[in-house]
Design a protein around this motif. Structure first.
Motif, mmCIF file in Angstrom:
data_model
loop_
_atom_site.group_PDB
_atom_site.id
_atom_site.type_symbol
_atom_site.label_atom_id
_atom_site.label_comp_id
_atom_site.label_asym_id
_atom_site.label_seq_id
_atom_site.Cartn_x
_atom_site.Cartn_y
_atom_site.Cartn_z
ATOM 1 N N ALA A 43 0.686 -1.047 -0.062
ATOM 2 C CA ALA A 43 -0.045 -0.077 -0.081
ATOM 3 C C ALA A 43 0.760 1.252 -0.055
ATOM 4 O O ALA A 43 0.363 2.342 -0.414
ATOM 5 N N SER A 44 2.077 1.068 0.458
ATOM 6 C CA SER A 44 3.099 2.391 0.530
ATOM 7 C C SER A 44 3.739 2.351 -0.867
ATOM 8 O O SER A 44 4.906 2.828 -0.722
ATOM 9 N N ARG A 45 3.442 1.415 -1.541
ATOM 10 C CA ARG A 45 3.938 1.392 -3.218
ATOM 11 C C ARG A 45 5.007 0.639 -3.358
ATOM 12 O O ARG A 45 5.963 0.615 -4.325
ATOM 13 N N TYR A 46 5.407 -0.158 -2.357
ATOM 14 C CA TYR A 46 6.775 -1.208 -2.602
ATOM 15 C C TYR A 46 6.292 -2.101 -3.356
ATOM 16 O O TYR A 46 5.151 -3.031 -3.313
ATOM 17 N N PRO A 47 7.085 -2.704 -4.299
ATOM 18 C CA PRO A 47 6.708 -3.901 -5.138
ATOM 19 C C PRO A 47 6.755 -5.135 -4.219
ATOM 20 O O PRO A 47 7.711 -5.266 -3.213
ATOM 21 N N THR A 48 5.892 -6.040 -4.148
ATOM 22 C CA THR A 48 5.803 -7.454 -3.329
ATOM 23 C C THR A 48 5.424 -8.499 -4.268
ATOM 24 O O THR A 48 4.751 -8.446 -5.262
ATOM 25 N N VAL A 49 5.747 -9.692 -3.712
ATOM 26 C CA VAL A 49 5.540 -10.936 -4.085
ATOM 27 C C VAL A 49 5.070 -11.885 -3.038
ATOM 28 O O VAL A 49 5.864 -11.868 -2.063
ATOM 29 N N SER A 50 4.209 -12.594 -3.372
ATOM 30 C CA SER A 50 3.545 -13.759 -2.355
ATOM 31 C C SER A 50 4.158 -15.061 -2.803
ATOM 32 O O SER A 50 3.621 -15.504 -3.924
ATOM 33 N N CYS A 51 5.057 -15.655 -2.165
ATOM 34 C CA CYS A 51 5.063 -17.005 -2.365
ATOM 35 C C CYS A 51 4.019 -17.986 -2.611
ATOM 36 O O CYS A 51 4.059 -18.825 -3.198
ATOM 37 N N ASP A 52 3.158 -17.752 -1.719
ATOM 38 C CA ASP A 52 1.981 -18.369 -1.479
ATOM 39 C C ASP A 52 1.134 -18.444 -2.701
ATOM 40 O O ASP A 52 0.820 -19.527 -3.099
ATOM 41 N N ASP A 53 1.060 -17.195 -3.409
ATOM 42 C CA ASP A 53 0.571 -17.118 -4.552
ATOM 43 C C ASP A 53 1.232 -17.901 -5.718
ATOM 44 O O ASP A 53 0.592 -18.406 -6.657
ATOM 45 N N ARG A 54 2.406 -17.726 -5.853
ATOM 46 C CA ARG A 54 3.401 -18.286 -6.855
ATOM 47 C C ARG A 54 2.898 -19.979 -6.961
ATOM 48 O O ARG A 54 2.897 -20.485 -7.876
ATOM 49 N N ILE A 55 3.005 -20.452 -5.510
ATOM 50 C CA ILE A 55 2.944 -21.948 -5.429
ATOM 51 C C ILE A 55 1.738 -22.225 -5.875
ATOM 52 O O ILE A 55 1.580 -23.403 -6.472
ATOM 53 N N GLU A 56 0.534 -21.620 -5.434
ATOM 54 C CA GLU A 56 -0.816 -21.888 -5.826
ATOM 55 C C GLU A 56 -1.004 -21.870 -7.347
ATOM 56 O O GLU A 56 -1.673 -22.614 -7.891
ATOM 57 N N ILE B 244 10.143 -24.560 -3.904
ATOM 58 C CA ILE B 244 11.572 -24.573 -4.523
ATOM 59 C C ILE B 244 11.745 -24.103 -5.857
ATOM 60 O O ILE B 244 12.393 -22.962 -6.101
ATOM 61 N N HIS B 245 10.737 -24.352 -6.469
ATOM 62 C CA HIS B 245 10.890 -23.728 -8.117
ATOM 63 C C HIS B 245 10.342 -22.363 -7.924
ATOM 64 O O HIS B 245 10.888 -21.530 -8.753
ATOM 65 N N ALA B 246 9.289 -22.009 -7.274
ATOM 66 C CA ALA B 246 8.877 -20.624 -7.156
ATOM 67 C C ALA B 246 9.966 -19.840 -6.475
ATOM 68 O O ALA B 246 10.129 -18.492 -7.179
ATOM 69 N N LEU B 247 10.518 -20.124 -5.364
ATOM 70 C CA LEU B 247 11.598 -19.338 -4.725
ATOM 71 C C LEU B 247 12.866 -19.217 -5.768
ATOM 72 O O LEU B 247 13.351 -18.189 -5.730
ATOM 73 N N ASP B 248 13.223 -20.198 -6.580
ATOM 74 C CA ASP B 248 14.207 -20.064 -7.489
ATOM 75 C C ASP B 248 13.784 -19.123 -8.565
ATOM 76 O O ASP B 248 14.542 -18.319 -9.059
ATOM 77 N N GLU B 249 12.672 -19.236 -8.910
ATOM 78 C CA GLU B 249 12.279 -17.994 -10.132
ATOM 79 C C GLU B 249 12.434 -16.405 -9.568
ATOM 80 O O GLU B 249 12.774 -15.973 -10.185
ATOM 81 N N ILE B 250 11.927 -16.682 -8.335
ATOM 82 C CA ILE B 250 11.908 -15.142 -7.770
ATOM 83 C C ILE B 250 13.315 -14.644 -7.547
ATOM 84 O O ILE B 250 13.642 -13.419 -7.622
ATOM 85 N N LEU B 251 14.148 -15.546 -6.848
ATOM 86 C CA LEU B 251 15.675 -14.987 -6.733
ATOM 87 C C LEU B 251 16.139 -14.843 -8.082
ATOM 88 O O LEU B 251 16.916 -13.767 -8.315
ATOM 89 N N THR B 252 15.901 -15.650 -9.304
ATOM 90 C CA THR B 252 16.628 -15.070 -10.545
ATOM 91 C C THR B 252 16.184 -13.989 -10.929
ATOM 92 O O THR B 252 16.920 -13.318 -11.410
ATOM 93 N N GLU B 253 14.918 -13.597 -10.908
ATOM 94 C CA GLU B 253 14.376 -12.422 -11.343
ATOM 95 C C GLU B 253 15.094 -11.205 -10.621
ATOM 96 O O GLU B 253 15.557 -10.050 -11.129
ATOM 97 N N VAL B 254 15.451 -11.331 -9.173
ATOM 98 C CA VAL B 254 16.086 -10.195 -8.414
ATOM 99 C C VAL B 254 17.541 -10.187 -8.864
ATOM 100 O O VAL B 254 18.163 -8.980 -8.767
ATOM 101 N N GLU B 255 17.995 -11.463 -8.978
ATOM 102 C CA GLU B 255 19.457 -11.495 -9.303
ATOM 103 C C GLU B 255 20.057 -10.922 -10.853
ATOM 104 O O GLU B 255 20.879 -10.219 -11.023
ATOM 105 N N GLN B 256 18.926 -11.151 -11.626
ATOM 106 C CA GLN B 256 18.969 -10.194 -13.117
ATOM 107 C C GLN B 256 18.723 -8.750 -13.000
ATOM 108 O O GLN B 256 19.024 -8.148 -14.092
ATOM 109 N N GLN B 257 17.993 -8.188 -12.138
ATOM 110 C CA GLN B 257 17.515 -6.809 -11.826
ATOM 111 C C GLN B 257 18.178 -6.380 -10.600
ATOM 112 O O GLN B 257 17.474 -6.260 -9.835
#
Length: 218
Positions: free
Chosen positions: A28-41, A83-96
Motif C-alpha cells: 500500500a506504500s507502493r513497494y513492489p511485493t511478491v507472495s510465495c503462496d500465490d506463486r505456489i498456488e 523450491i521452483h517458485a523461490l528459484d524463479e523469484i531469486l533469478t528475477e532479482v539477481e538479474q535486476q
C-alpha cells in the motif's frame, strides 16, 4: 532506508505471524511485493482444480490433514513447487540488481535447501517475525480452526487412540520450536510479533524498526 540500494526484504516466520499483513502494508506504500503462496498456488492450480480446490485454503484442503493417506506425497509436491517458485523469484532479482522487492515467504521456506537460502540471504534483508509463547498458542488455535498449508516434515507423531486434532495440538509447539531455530539462523534480524501489534504502526515505522536492528536494509 538506505537510498543507495533498493529495498529488498524477505519476511519469514510461522503461518499467522503477520508476514502477509506487513507485506500488504508495504504494498500500500507502493513497494513492489511478491507472495510465495500465490506463486505456489499458481503452479499447483491444475492439480487443485482437478479436486475442485482454489485459493490458499484450497491448497490446505488438497494437502489434507497430516494423518491422511495422500499427505506425504502432496507435502513433497508442495515443497517441490515452493523450491521452483523461490528459484524463479531469486533469478528475477539477481538479474535486476536495481529492483526493489518485499517477499512474503511461506513458513516452510527453511526447507527449500541451503543453496536457495544462501541466495536469499545474499539478495535480501531477511526479517524473522517471532511469536511469543502466548502468541504461539493463538497460532496453533488458528491452524486448528482455519488450516493453511503446513509442512510437518515428520513432526506429526500420533499416539495410539489419539485424534488428529489432538496430535496437532500436542506436536505443533515442537514444530514451532524447531522452526524458530532455523528462522533465527537465517534471519538478519528478528522482530517480536507482540511489538508489531500497535495499531498506529505504519509501513514507515515498520521499516524504521528493521533499520534500527540492522543498520540498513538491502
Amino acid at each position: 532506508m538506505n537510498s543507495e540500494k533498493p529495498l529488498r526484504l524477505a519476511l519469514i516466520g510461522m503461518s499467522g505471524a503477520g508476514k502477509t499483513f506487513w507485506t500488504k502494508k508495504l504494498a500500500a506504500s507502493r513497494y513492489p511485493t511478491v507472495s510465495c503462496d500465490d506463486r505456489i498456488e499458481q503452479k499447483l492450480a491444475p492439480r487443485l482444480a482437478a479436486g475442485g480446490y482454489a485459493g490458499i485454503h484450497g491448497v490446505a484442503a488438497w494437502m489434507g490433514w497430516p494423518d491422511s493417506a495422500t499427505y506425504s506425497e502432496r507435502e513433497a509436491e508442495y515443497l517441490a513447487e515452493e523450491i521452483h517458485a523461490l528459484d524463479e523469484i531469486l533469478t528475477e532479482v539477481e538479474q535486476q540488481p536495481e529492483k526493489a522487492l518485499v517477499l512474503d515467504t511461506t513458513g516452510s521456506v527453511i526447507y527449500t535447501g541451503n543453496n536457495l537460502l544462501l541466495r536469499l540471504r545474499r539478495q535480501m534483508t531477511i526479517v524473522h517475525l517471532a511469536a511469543s509463547a502466548k502468541e504461539q498458542l493463538l497460532l496453533i488455535q488458528r491452524y486448528l480452526n482455519d488450516p493453511k498449508p503446513v509442512l510437518w516434515r515428520g513432526a506429526f507423531q500420533p499416539k495410539a487412540s489419539e485424534k488428529a486434532r489432538e496430535t496437532v495440538a500436542r506436536c505443533y509447539p515442537a514444530l514451532i520450536a524447531a522452526r524458530r531455530q532455523s528462522y533465527e539462523a537465517l534471519a538478519h534480524c528478528t522482530l517480536q510479533v507482540g511489538a508489531l501489534r500497535d495499531a498506529s504502526l505504519d509501513a514507515a515505522a515498520f521499516l524504521k524498526m528493521i533499520q534500527g536492528k540492522t543498520g540498513s536494509a538491502r
